[in-house]
Scaffold this motif. Structure first.
Motif, PDB file in Angstrom:
ATOM      1  N   MET A 128       0.848  -1.185   0.000  1.00  0.00           N
ATOM      2  CA  MET A 128       0.000   0.000   0.000  1.00  0.00           C
ATOM      3  C   MET A 128       0.892   1.246   0.000  1.00  0.00           C
ATOM      4  SD  MET A 128      -3.423   0.100   0.557  1.00  0.00           S
ATOM      5  CE  MET A 128      -4.563   1.413   0.448  1.00  0.00           C
ATOM      6  N   THR A 129       0.568   2.193  -0.837  1.00  0.00           N
ATOM      7  CA  THR A 129       1.322   3.434  -0.954  1.00  0.00           C
ATOM      8  C   THR A 129       0.951   4.388   0.174  1.00  0.00           C
ATOM      9  OG1 THR A 129       1.350   3.209  -3.356  1.00  0.00           O
ATOM     10  CG2 THR A 129       1.778   5.393  -2.477  1.00  0.00           C
ATOM     11  N   GLU A 130       1.962   4.941   0.829  1.00  0.00           N
ATOM     12  CA  GLU A 130       1.689   5.979   1.822  1.00  0.00           C
ATOM     13  C   GLU A 130       1.365   7.262   1.069  1.00  0.00           C
ATOM     14  OE1 GLU A 130       3.868   8.430   5.396  1.00  0.00           O
ATOM     15  OE2 GLU A 130       4.634   6.448   4.872  1.00  0.00           O
ATOM     16  N   THR A 131       0.300   7.938   1.500  1.00  0.00           N
ATOM     17  CA  THR A 131      -0.132   9.143   0.789  1.00  0.00           C
ATOM     18  C   THR A 131      -0.089  10.367   1.687  1.00  0.00           C
ATOM     19  OG1 THR A 131      -2.474   8.780   1.301  1.00  0.00           O
ATOM     20  CG2 THR A 131      -1.637   7.839  -0.772  1.00  0.00           C
ATOM     21  N   LEU A 132      -0.063  11.501   1.033  1.00  0.00           N
ATOM     22  CA  LEU A 132      -0.157  12.804   1.671  1.00  0.00           C
ATOM     23  C   LEU A 132      -1.464  13.424   1.219  1.00  0.00           C
ATOM     24  CD1 LEU A 132       1.136  15.269   3.182  1.00  0.00           C
ATOM     25  CD2 LEU A 132       2.119  15.911   0.956  1.00  0.00           C
ATOM     26  N   THR A 133      -2.277  13.895   2.152  1.00  0.00           N
ATOM     27  CA  THR A 133      -3.531  14.562   1.814  1.00  0.00           C
ATOM     28  C   THR A 133      -3.245  16.025   1.534  1.00  0.00           C
ATOM     29  OG1 THR A 133      -4.772  13.064   3.261  1.00  0.00           O
ATOM     30  CG2 THR A 133      -5.855  15.122   2.618  1.00  0.00           C
ATOM     31  N   LEU A 134      -3.742  16.497   0.401  1.00  0.00           N
ATOM     32  CA  LEU A 134      -3.594  17.895   0.003  1.00  0.00           C
ATOM     33  C   LEU A 134      -4.976  18.462  -0.324  1.00  0.00           C
ATOM     34  CD1 LEU A 134      -0.507  17.509  -2.349  1.00  0.00           C
ATOM     35  CD2 LEU A 134      -0.521  18.494  -0.049  1.00  0.00           C
ATOM     36  N   SER A 147     -14.846  34.876  -9.227  1.00  0.00           N
ATOM     37  CA  SER A 147     -15.582  34.111 -10.234  1.00  0.00           C
ATOM     38  C   SER A 147     -16.986  33.684  -9.816  1.00  0.00           C
ATOM     39  CB  SER A 147     -14.770  32.866 -10.614  1.00  0.00           C
ATOM     40  OG  SER A 147     -14.523  32.065  -9.484  1.00  0.00           O
ATOM     41  N   GLY A 148     -17.443  34.132  -8.673  1.00  0.00           N
ATOM     42  CA  GLY A 148     -18.797  33.816  -8.238  1.00  0.00           C
ATOM     43  C   GLY A 148     -18.940  32.523  -7.463  1.00  0.00           C
ATOM     44  N   ALA A 149     -17.907  31.702  -7.467  1.00  0.00           N
ATOM     45  CA  ALA A 149     -17.948  30.440  -6.719  1.00  0.00           C
ATOM     46  C   ALA A 149     -16.532  30.027  -6.360  1.00  0.00           C
ATOM     47  CB  ALA A 149     -18.620  29.346  -7.539  1.00  0.00           C
ATOM     48  N   GLY A 150     -16.428  29.333  -5.256  1.00  0.00           N
ATOM     49  CA  GLY A 150     -15.149  28.792  -4.832  1.00  0.00           C
ATOM     50  C   GLY A 150     -15.359  27.393  -4.300  1.00  0.00           C
ATOM     51  N   PHE A 151     -14.430  26.526  -4.600  1.00  0.00           N
ATOM     52  CA  PHE A 151     -14.533  25.126  -4.206  1.00  0.00           C
ATOM     53  C   PHE A 151     -13.255  24.706  -3.500  1.00  0.00           C
ATOM     54  CE2 PHE A 151     -16.924  25.970  -8.006  1.00  0.00           C
ATOM     55  CZ  PHE A 151     -18.176  25.453  -7.715  1.00  0.00           C
ATOM     56  N   VAL A 152     -13.406  23.843  -2.514  1.00  0.00           N
ATOM     57  CA  VAL A 152     -12.251  23.234  -1.856  1.00  0.00           C
ATOM     58  C   VAL A 152     -12.235  21.778  -2.280  1.00  0.00           C
ATOM     59  CG1 VAL A 152     -11.184  22.598   0.340  1.00  0.00           C
ATOM     60  CG2 VAL A 152     -12.356  24.805   0.109  1.00  0.00           C
ATOM     61  N   THR A 153     -11.117  21.375  -2.838  1.00  0.00           N
ATOM     62  CA  THR A 153     -10.961  19.982  -3.233  1.00  0.00           C
ATOM     63  C   THR A 153      -9.941  19.322  -2.309  1.00  0.00           C
ATOM     64  OG1 THR A 153      -9.208  20.494  -4.814  1.00  0.00           O
ATOM     65  CG2 THR A 153     -11.481  20.489  -5.649  1.00  0.00           C
ATOM     66  N   ARG A 154     -10.062  18.005  -2.218  1.00  0.00           N
ATOM     67  CA  ARG A 154      -9.120  17.213  -1.433  1.00  0.00           C
ATOM     68  C   ARG A 154      -8.668  16.048  -2.298  1.00  0.00           C
ATOM     69  NH1 ARG A 154     -12.082  15.285   3.335  1.00  0.00           N
ATOM     70  NH2 ARG A 154     -12.912  13.794   1.868  1.00  0.00           N
ATOM     71  N   PHE A 155      -7.384  15.731  -2.195  1.00  0.00           N
ATOM     72  CA  PHE A 155      -6.867  14.589  -2.936  1.00  0.00           C
ATOM     73  C   PHE A 155      -5.637  14.038  -2.243  1.00  0.00           C
ATOM     74  CE2 PHE A 155      -4.787  18.312  -4.596  1.00  0.00           C
ATOM     75  CZ  PHE A 155      -3.505  17.922  -4.958  1.00  0.00           C
ATOM     76  N   GLU A 156      -5.272  12.836  -2.622  1.00  0.00           N
ATOM     77  CA  GLU A 156      -4.113  12.144  -2.059  1.00  0.00           C
ATOM     78  C   GLU A 156      -3.042  12.031  -3.138  1.00  0.00           C
ATOM     79  OE1 GLU A 156      -4.089  10.911   1.177  1.00  0.00           O
ATOM     80  OE2 GLU A 156      -6.120  11.705   1.452  1.00  0.00           O
ATOM     81  N   VAL A 157      -1.808  12.190  -2.712  1.00  0.00           N
ATOM     82  CA  VAL A 157      -0.683  12.034  -3.622  1.00  0.00           C
ATOM     83  C   VAL A 157       0.341  11.130  -2.939  1.00  0.00           C
ATOM     84  CG1 VAL A 157       0.536  14.114  -2.847  1.00  0.00           C
ATOM     85  CG2 VAL A 157       0.880  13.298  -5.176  1.00  0.00           C
ATOM     86  N   ASP A 158       1.066  10.368  -3.731  1.00  0.00           N
ATOM     87  CA  ASP A 158       2.110   9.496  -3.207  1.00  0.00           C
ATOM     88  C   ASP A 158       3.073  10.332  -2.361  1.00  0.00           C
ATOM     89  OD1 ASP A 158       4.915   8.437  -3.334  1.00  0.00           O
ATOM     90  OD2 ASP A 158       3.896   6.738  -4.268  1.00  0.00           O
ATOM     91  N   ALA A 159       3.183  10.016  -1.076  1.00  0.00           N
ATOM     92  CA  ALA A 159       3.974  10.824  -0.142  1.00  0.00           C
ATOM     93  C   ALA A 159       5.450  10.848  -0.502  1.00  0.00           C
ATOM     94  CB  ALA A 159       3.787  10.311   1.285  1.00  0.00           C
ATOM     95  N   ALA A 160       5.995   9.722  -0.939  1.00  0.00           N
ATOM     96  CA  ALA A 160       7.417   9.685  -1.305  1.00  0.00           C
ATOM     97  C   ALA A 160       7.687  10.594  -2.496  1.00  0.00           C
ATOM     98  CB  ALA A 160       7.848   8.249  -1.599  1.00  0.00           C
ATOM     99  N   PHE A 161       6.790  10.595  -3.452  1.00  0.00           N
ATOM    100  CA  PHE A 161       6.950  11.480  -4.610  1.00  0.00           C
ATOM    101  C   PHE A 161       6.803  12.941  -4.197  1.00  0.00           C
ATOM    102  CE2 PHE A 161       5.156  14.014  -8.019  1.00  0.00           C
ATOM    103  CZ  PHE A 161       6.118  13.845  -9.002  1.00  0.00           C
ATOM    104  N   ALA A 162       5.797  13.245  -3.390  1.00  0.00           N
ATOM    105  CA  ALA A 162       5.535  14.626  -2.977  1.00  0.00           C
ATOM    106  C   ALA A 162       6.690  15.222  -2.184  1.00  0.00           C
ATOM    107  CB  ALA A 162       4.248  14.700  -2.166  1.00  0.00           C
ATOM    108  N   ALA A 163       7.483  14.387  -1.542  1.00  0.00           N
ATOM    109  CA  ALA A 163       8.598  14.867  -0.715  1.00  0.00           C
ATOM    110  C   ALA A 163       9.636  15.634  -1.525  1.00  0.00           C
ATOM    111  CB  ALA A 163       9.245  13.697   0.014  1.00  0.00           C
ATOM    112  N   ARG A 164       9.630  15.490  -2.832  1.00  0.00           N
ATOM    113  CA  ARG A 164      10.605  16.218  -3.659  1.00  0.00           C
ATOM    114  C   ARG A 164      10.288  17.717  -3.767  1.00  0.00           C
ATOM    115  NH1 ARG A 164       9.943  14.516  -9.921  1.00  0.00           N
ATOM    116  NH2 ARG A 164      10.529  12.519  -9.066  1.00  0.00           N
ATOM    117  N   TYR A 165       9.060  18.090  -3.411  1.00  0.00           N
ATOM    118  CA  TYR A 165       8.648  19.488  -3.542  1.00  0.00           C
ATOM    119  C   TYR A 165       8.728  20.204  -2.196  1.00  0.00           C
ATOM    120  CZ  TYR A 165       7.109  17.821  -8.012  1.00  0.00           C
ATOM    121  OH  TYR A 165       7.087  17.254  -9.243  1.00  0.00           O
TER     122      TYR A 165
END
Length: 114
Positions: A1-7, A58-76
């Motif tokens: 299972m891939t460890e993820t980071l929630t963004l 723009s008349g509307a705003g949305f908050v999105t949530r998603f998961e990204v591979d934590a090991a990959f995200a660590a490069r940023y």
């Protein structure tokens, strides 16, 4: 299972339509004046941007949530854009396709403001 980071990503209706068109799996390419894609590290900060910036723009705003591979995200680098909780992940626009390839699951809308 891939460890993820929630963004989270505050977004307006135009960007959200492009995310929907991707099957809720990819962020669209940045515009020429947008050299950085910056998802944020906490929902509260995303809410403030969606409500206080996207709605007036723009008349509307949305908050999105998603998961990204934590090991990959660590490069940023995590950038502090203000107070202690105003944290962003800075992804260069030219690397967004590769970043999208490391999203785990789908991008979800978790809040909406009008």
């Amino acid at each position: 299972m891939t460890e993820t980071l929630t963004l989270w990503r505050p977004t307006g209706p135009n960007e959200l339509a492009l995310v929907e068109a991707s099957g809720w799996r990819r962020w669209p390419p940045r515009l020429p004046d947008q050299p950085i894609f910056y998802p944020v590290l906490n929902e509260d900060y995303a809410i403030r941007i969606a409500r206080d910036w996207n709605v007036p723009a723009s008349g509307a705003g949305f908050v999105t949530r998603f998961e990204v591979d934590a090991a990959f995200a660590a490069r940023y680098p995590v950038r502090q854009a203000g107070g202690d909780t105003i944290l962003e992940l800075w992804v260069p626009a030219e690397e967004l396709d590769e970043f999208n390839d490391h999203i785990v699951g789908v991008i979800e809308v978790v809040r909406e403001f009008r």
